[in-house]
Design an enzyme around this catalytic site. Structure first.
Site, PDB file in Angstrom:
ATOM      1  CB  VAL A  29      -3.744   1.621  45.085  1.00  0.00           C
ATOM      2  CG1 VAL A  29      -2.926   1.571  46.032  1.00  0.00           C
ATOM      3  CG2 VAL A  29      -4.332   0.755  45.502  1.00  0.00           C
ATOM      4  CB  CYS A  30      -0.566   4.117  41.166  1.00  0.00           C
ATOM      5  SG  CYS A  30      -0.206   2.808  41.662  1.00  0.00           S
ATOM      6  CB  THR A  31      -3.949   8.915  42.308  1.00  0.00           C
ATOM      7  OG1 THR A  31      -4.246   8.296  40.806  1.00  0.00           O
ATOM      8  CG2 THR A  31      -4.341   9.501  42.494  1.00  0.00           C
TER       9      THR A  31
END
Length: 202
Positions: A29-31
């Site tokens: 998700v962070c990517t």
């Protein structure tokens, strides 16, 4: 940080900064989020808003991860700095700790986003769980709302977008409103007859 040493207070200077934390480098998700932030960087720049990321991973990890972020969304460049906070002192001070997510070193950053104003105060915060990615269109809309409100003594109603009517702040009298908004304003006729819902264009 990935851009050398940064003091948040100095980085804000006299402008607005979007300060956002992420639970960890090399996570799915962070990517997608940091790639989206890179894609929207020009939109924020047009509004005079700087970006600053932060997590507990070290600077070298951030730099390696940036290659993945840019490969995921070809054409996007991570031009904003990402801070390293390995001892988690900054995320604690900034109230960006996730109460549920932990690793061997302790609590991880939450998926928090603060919009910080020129007075160094947090003007708005979004807090998402680790399973839910942020919506960048809503972040842009929130920035537009804050900038409009600061400039014109107004507030923005639900689902507002730039160019639509705004509401006049409750602390502004009708007499003052006539001076501030010579273009006029419309007071909605509601059952209470209190005359508090006043729309205008800015």
């Amino acid at each position: 940080s990935t851009h050398g040493k940064i003091r948040i207070h100095d980085y804000v200077a006299n402008g607005y900064v979007i300060l956002f934390s992420h639970p960890g480098d090399f996570t799915p998700v962070c990517t997608t989020e940091l790639a989206a932030m890179a894609n929207y960087a020009k939109e924020f720049e047009k509004r005079g808003v700087k970006l600053l990321g932060i997590s507990c991973d070290d600077v070298q990890s951030h730099k390696e991860w940036t290659k993945d972020i840019e490969a995921y969304k070809p054409g996007s460049k991570v031009t904003y700095p990402i801070m390293a906070d390995p001892d988690r002192s900054a995320i604690k001070q900034l109230n960006m700790v996730d109460p549920d997510e932990k690793d061997a070193e302790g609590q991880l950053p939450s998926r928090t986003l603060h919009i910080v104003g020129p007075d160094k105060k947090v003007k708005l915060s979004f807090l998402y769980p680790s399973c839910t990615g942020r919506n960048m269109d809503e972040v842009v809309r929130a920035v537009d709302s804050l900038l409009t409100a600061a400039k014109h003594k107004v507030a923005t109603p639900a689902n507002w977008k730039p160019g639509e009517c705004v509401v006049i702040a409750p602390g502004v009298s009708d007499e003052e409103a006539k001076k501030l908004f010579p273009q006029g304003f419309e007071t909605k006729d509601l059952p209470s007859k209190k005359g508090y819902l006043r729309f205008t264009k800015v």
